[in-house]
Each structure stands twice: as structure tokens, then as C-alpha cells.
Design a protein around this motif. Sequence first.
Motif, PDB file in Angstrom:
ATOM      1  N   CYS A 164       5.141  11.108  52.240  1.00  0.00           N
ATOM      2  CA  CYS A 164       5.503  12.385  51.630  1.00  0.00           C
ATOM      3  C   CYS A 164       6.935  12.316  51.092  1.00  0.00           C
ATOM      4  O   CYS A 164       7.882  12.058  51.855  1.00  0.00           O
ATOM      5  N   MET A 165       7.094  12.542  49.803  1.00  0.00           N
ATOM      6  CA  MET A 165       8.392  12.483  49.136  1.00  0.00           C
ATOM      7  C   MET A 165       8.990  13.893  49.085  1.00  0.00           C
ATOM      8  O   MET A 165       8.381  14.810  48.549  1.00  0.00           O
ATOM      9  N   LYS A 166      10.192  14.031  49.653  1.00  0.00           N
ATOM     10  CA  LYS A 166      10.847  15.347  49.658  1.00  0.00           C
ATOM     11  C   LYS A 166      12.353  15.183  49.646  1.00  0.00           C
ATOM     12  O   LYS A 166      12.905  14.428  50.441  1.00  0.00           O
ATOM     13  N   ASN A 167      13.003  15.891  48.726  1.00  0.00           N
ATOM     14  CA  ASN A 167      14.458  15.993  48.698  1.00  0.00           C
ATOM     15  C   ASN A 167      14.879  17.243  49.468  1.00  0.00           C
ATOM     16  O   ASN A 167      14.446  18.352  49.131  1.00  0.00           O
ATOM     17  N   TRP A 168      15.713  17.049  50.477  1.00  0.00           N
ATOM     18  CA  TRP A 168      16.142  18.172  51.306  1.00  0.00           C
ATOM     19  C   TRP A 168      17.425  18.784  50.759  1.00  0.00           C
ATOM     20  O   TRP A 168      18.364  18.067  50.392  1.00  0.00           O
ATOM     21  N   MET A 188      15.582  23.364  35.120  1.00  0.00           N
ATOM     22  CA  MET A 188      14.669  22.410  35.719  1.00  0.00           C
ATOM     23  C   MET A 188      14.442  22.660  37.199  1.00  0.00           C
ATOM     24  O   MET A 188      13.624  21.997  37.834  1.00  0.00           O
ATOM     25  N   GLY A 189      15.131  23.628  37.771  1.00  0.00           N
ATOM     26  CA  GLY A 189      15.027  23.860  39.204  1.00  0.00           C
ATOM     27  C   GLY A 189      16.230  23.299  39.931  1.00  0.00           C
ATOM     28  O   GLY A 189      17.010  22.502  39.389  1.00  0.00           O
ATOM     29  N   THR A 190      16.404  23.700  41.173  1.00  0.00           N
ATOM     30  CA  THR A 190      17.564  23.313  41.974  1.00  0.00           C
ATOM     31  C   THR A 190      17.238  22.048  42.764  1.00  0.00           C
ATOM     32  O   THR A 190      16.392  22.075  43.658  1.00  0.00           O
ATOM     33  N   PRO A 191      17.897  20.933  42.477  1.00  0.00           N
ATOM     34  CA  PRO A 191      17.564  19.688  43.171  1.00  0.00           C
ATOM     35  C   PRO A 191      18.158  19.650  44.573  1.00  0.00           C
ATOM     36  O   PRO A 191      19.211  20.217  44.845  1.00  0.00           O
ATOM     37  N   GLY A 192      17.456  18.958  45.472  1.00  0.00           N
ATOM     38  CA  GLY A 192      18.000  18.702  46.796  1.00  0.00           C
ATOM     39  C   GLY A 192      18.988  17.554  46.772  1.00  0.00           C
ATOM     40  O   GLY A 192      19.145  16.861  45.764  1.00  0.00           O
ATOM     41  N   ARG A 193      19.641  17.314  47.910  1.00  0.00           N
ATOM     42  CA  ARG A 193      20.686  16.297  47.985  1.00  0.00           C
ATOM     43  C   ARG A 193      20.241  15.024  48.701  1.00  0.00           C
ATOM     44  O   ARG A 193      20.832  13.968  48.484  1.00  0.00           O
ATOM     45  N   VAL A 194      19.237  15.130  49.564  1.00  0.00           N
ATOM     46  CA  VAL A 194      18.887  14.004  50.432  1.00  0.00           C
ATOM     47  C   VAL A 194      17.426  13.624  50.187  1.00  0.00           C
ATOM     48  O   VAL A 194      16.507  14.383  50.524  1.00  0.00           O
ATOM     49  N   MET A 195      17.208  12.440  49.592  1.00  0.00           N
ATOM     50  CA  MET A 195      15.857  11.991  49.274  1.00  0.00           C
ATOM     51  C   MET A 195      15.242  11.305  50.488  1.00  0.00           C
ATOM     52  O   MET A 195      15.834  10.390  51.060  1.00  0.00           O
ATOM     53  N   THR A 196      14.047  11.759  50.877  1.00  0.00           N
ATOM     54  CA  THR A 196      13.417  11.219  52.080  1.00  0.00           C
ATOM     55  C   THR A 196      11.960  10.847  51.824  1.00  0.00           C
ATOM     56  O   THR A 196      11.295  11.382  50.931  1.00  0.00           O
ATOM     57  N   ILE A 197      11.484   9.926  52.654  1.00  0.00           N
ATOM     58  CA  ILE A 197      10.067   9.620  52.789  1.00  0.00           C
ATOM     59  C   ILE A 197       9.689   9.954  54.231  1.00  0.00           C
ATOM     60  O   ILE A 197      10.267   9.399  55.175  1.00  0.00           O
ATOM     61  N   LEU A 218       2.895  11.274  48.003  1.00  0.00           N
ATOM     62  CA  LEU A 218       2.628  12.694  47.803  1.00  0.00           C
ATOM     63  C   LEU A 218       3.954  13.388  47.522  1.00  0.00           C
ATOM     64  O   LEU A 218       4.883  13.328  48.340  1.00  0.00           O
ATOM     65  N   ASN A 219       4.051  14.033  46.368  1.00  0.00           N
ATOM     66  CA  ASN A 219       5.267  14.756  46.026  1.00  0.00           C
ATOM     67  C   ASN A 219       5.160  16.173  46.570  1.00  0.00           C
ATOM     68  O   ASN A 219       4.516  17.040  45.973  1.00  0.00           O
ATOM     69  N   VAL A 220       5.787  16.404  47.728  1.00  0.00           N
ATOM     70  CA  VAL A 220       5.763  17.718  48.373  1.00  0.00           C
ATOM     71  C   VAL A 220       7.080  18.461  48.134  1.00  0.00           C
ATOM     72  O   VAL A 220       7.406  19.420  48.835  1.00  0.00           O
ATOM     73  N   ASP A 221       7.830  18.016  47.131  1.00  0.00           N
ATOM     74  CA  ASP A 221       9.134  18.603  46.826  1.00  0.00           C
ATOM     75  C   ASP A 221       8.967  19.889  46.025  1.00  0.00           C
ATOM     76  O   ASP A 221       7.991  20.067  45.295  1.00  0.00           O
ATOM     77  N   ASN A 222       9.945  20.798  46.137  1.00  0.00           N
ATOM     78  CA  ASN A 222       9.939  22.019  45.337  1.00  0.00           C
ATOM     79  C   ASN A 222      10.204  21.766  43.868  1.00  0.00           C
ATOM     80  O   ASN A 222       9.743  22.527  43.016  1.00  0.00           O
ATOM     81  N   THR A 223      10.955  20.709  43.553  1.00  0.00           N
ATOM     82  CA  THR A 223      11.563  20.610  42.233  1.00  0.00           C
ATOM     83  C   THR A 223      11.442  19.238  41.574  1.00  0.00           C
ATOM     84  O   THR A 223      11.145  19.139  40.390  1.00  0.00           O
ATOM     85  N   LEU A 224      11.694  18.183  42.322  1.00  0.00           N
ATOM     86  CA  LEU A 224      11.984  16.881  41.726  1.00  0.00           C
ATOM     87  C   LEU A 224      10.758  16.179  41.173  1.00  0.00           C
ATOM     88  O   LEU A 224       9.719  16.101  41.827  1.00  0.00           O
ATOM     89  N   LEU A 225      10.881  15.638  39.966  1.00  0.00           N
ATOM     90  CA  LEU A 225       9.900  14.735  39.393  1.00  0.00           C
ATOM     91  C   LEU A 225      10.322  13.315  39.730  1.00  0.00           C
ATOM     92  O   LEU A 225      11.414  12.884  39.365  1.00  0.00           O
ATOM     93  N   TYR A 226       9.473  12.594  40.459  1.00  0.00           N
ATOM     94  CA  TYR A 226       9.769  11.216  40.836  1.00  0.00           C
ATOM     95  C   TYR A 226       9.206  10.258  39.795  1.00  0.00           C
ATOM     96  O   TYR A 226       8.071  10.426  39.338  1.00  0.00           O
TER      97      TYR A 226
END
Length: 451
Positions: A164-168, A188-197, A218-226
Motif C-alpha cells: 500500500c503506497m501512502k504519503n503521510w 493538484m491537492g495537498t501532498p504529504g511529506r513522508v512516502m511509505t510502503i 495499491l495507491n491508497v493516498d489522498n493525492t499523489l500520483l505515483y
Amino acid sequence: MNRRNFIKSSLLVAMTSTLPRVILAATPSAGFDYELIVAPADVNIVSGGSTPALCFNGGYPAPVIRAKQHQPVRIRVINKLNEPTTIHWHGMRIPIAMDGVPFLSQPPIMPGETFDYEFTPPDAGSFWYHPHMNSVEQLGKGLVGALIVDEAEKPDFDEDLVLCMKNWHIKDDGSFTALTTPQNAFRMGTPGRVMTINGQIHPTYEVPASGAIRVRFLNVDNTLLYQVNSTDPQAQILAIDGNPIAQPIALTEHAVGPGMRLDLGVIAPSKVGETVTFKHKGKPMVTIKAVASQFKDRSLPKLPLNPIPAPDLDNAETIKFAFEWNANITPIEKDGEVSYNFWTMNRRSWEGMSKGHIPDPLATLERGKTYIFELSNLTQYHHPIHIHGHTFTVLSSNKKAITPFHTDTVLLGQNETVLAALVADNPGRWMYHCHIIEHLKTGFMSFVEVT
């Protein structure tokens, strides 16, 4: 026990400590396969301090729910938040009563209440689950999890990694930064600061050398396009958004927008200690490392196709959908609060809904009929367009060559128009929206009704 299964079981103990970090589901109530308890919990994402998250079953990542194609699964959800919630099973073609949209398909699960979900997945693949209430905060603070539907006849992979890909949106001390700002929601939305798997920063997982590995992003992020790529030039794309493709293709770089999924197949390095790294725009996300095994001359198993109904294109009706900015002056509510509506679907921003107040659908579809959605992004930003309860067959684009494929989330680039067909075979009122959560919350949402 055959030789391959013996080798797998021998490797299991050695590899246990390096498998993806998984939270076990709570002991289910009688008659249920899983029980999800929704509640606040502190989690450790960064070394500087804990993060006051919202979690399933007390931690992050959430439990990986595994169901089986064509077999019913029952999941009990217990809400221990101080606000309502629901659970939407993203990408699943299931009955409307199980879709998890408040008021449109079910009543909200109020604090202290329980709701029971039961459905039979028609499709196998990589899906996920999340609330559809107070989405910016509930998803942004951790209420996201993987739902894996195993094939009726499961392919013989040697390892299956669920990632699961998520920027916190957190600081170095673990406290949250702003999950959204109007200035970013308008863009584009508010990006997170910490990229995690799976809640970890660039983890390494051990896999059997020369083994056939299924890697599910799985992109479970609110905003980021990986932008997913790999150091292994032989990595293959096996499935897009839960749906296998007829002929696997080599991975060069693949865009995975919020809500989207990507299944890859790799043959692990044959030499112990060698690695394969998957990256986003050159930044390492996750590495797999070969450990001792006796596998050799392995090939990637073929995934069976899902039973997606074939669209009747000769008799299809085309419906045009234009996605634009809302250029109106931002209204002020009676209480003095600003109502931010930045996005429109066919010049209409989502009005919101409540018990007894459901807006008109954006389109009404006749059950059993094929429709071609002409999806036009008239903005300079990308938008992952997600439909509930159905699967699109993507036909063409004005920006790039398309080999038709199945998906529940169509990624539209700047000024891109895509033709996507669907068979309206699932009756109900189905949410239809951009899956950048800030866009959804500022107007980019509606629903279509299948009569």
C-alpha cells in the motif's frame, strides 16, 4: 507435499521477519470472516515520535482482507470513532446495499454502532477499502486497507507482496500537518511529506531467489500520483486496477493515480543478496532481496481474465461528461463559513446529501444497456475518475494509443478525452467522482443511477 510446497514451507520461517508488516484482523464474531474495529490509535511512521492516526484494529497498515472469487465474505465493522463512518469496497462489483456510501446506499455507521457487510466477489484481483465519510481526514489519517480477492484457481506464485503506497501528512515528530488547504485543493491537492510502503519508509522484503513474485501496488493516498518503475527491465504488468490484461507487457513507467492499483510480475534475482528496487520518479519506494532457494527456470504464471461483461458497442449510447473548474465566486454560508466548490462535472458541483435529501443523478442509465462515457478533462491537472459498482472498458484516448483494458478508475491527463464503455448491469445509485480526495470534497463528485 510436493517439492515446491516443501521448499516454500522451508523458506517461510527464514522470511517471516522480512514480509510486509501486516496487522491481523480481530477475532471475528460468530458467522463472520473478518471484524474491523474503527478507532483512533497511535502509530509509528517516523522515528521522531508517534502519530495520532485513525486505524482499523489498532494499527497501520490495516488488516489485509483476503476473499475468494465467487465465494461469499462477511465482514463486521464496529465504529469506535466519535463521528460516523462507512466502508466502501473500492473496485468491487457488488450489490448497492454493500457499497458503503452514506445515504445513497446505506445509513452512516454512527459512533458505537455496528454494520455487517456481506458480498460475493465476481472478480479476482487487487482491491481496497476505505470510508466514504469525512474522507479527507478519515483516509488521510490512516483508514485505508487492502482487499485481495484470490482467483477461483489461484496462480502458482512463489511470493505475493501486497504493498500500500501512502504519503503521510506528518512532521518529523509524527504530528500531522494540514491534510488540505484551499489553495492546493483548487490545484493538484495537498501532498504529504513522508512516502511509505505499508507504513514503512523504503522497506526491503526478502523473496526466494529465482522465484516467481507477484507485486501488488495499491495507491491508497489522498493525492499523489505515483510513477512506478523498476530496476528490473524484465518486470511485467500483469493487471491494472484489479483486472488482468490479456497479454502482459513490460513495465517501463506506469502512472498509478489515487485509488488505482498495479499488479506486476517479476522473476527474483537468481543470486542470493541481489535486489530489485521499485521507484517513484527515481526515488526508491521498496526493494525485494533474493534469499536462498532451490527454484530455477521459473516463469510467471498467467492470470485468468475476470468475467467483465462485453459492451455492445454497435448499440451503445454515448454520454458526454466534461470536468472543469468552477469559476464562480466562492459562496459564504449563513454561519459565515466559506463553502469551497472548485470543480464541476457537466457544470455542476456536488451539492451534498443527507437523509431525505438526495440530489438528482448526473445521468440515468437503463439496466442491461451499454453506454460509452466520453470523459473530457478540460483542466491542466490529472484526474482519476472512479465509478462504483461497475467496470469500464477503456477504448481510446485523444492523447495516446490505447489497447482496450478494464478498470474502475480512468486516469485523465491534462486536456485528455477518453472513451470508456460499460454495461449498466448493476441496479442502484452509484457514486461517480475524482479520487483525488480534495477534489471530491470540493465539488468533483456525483452519481449515476441504473434503473
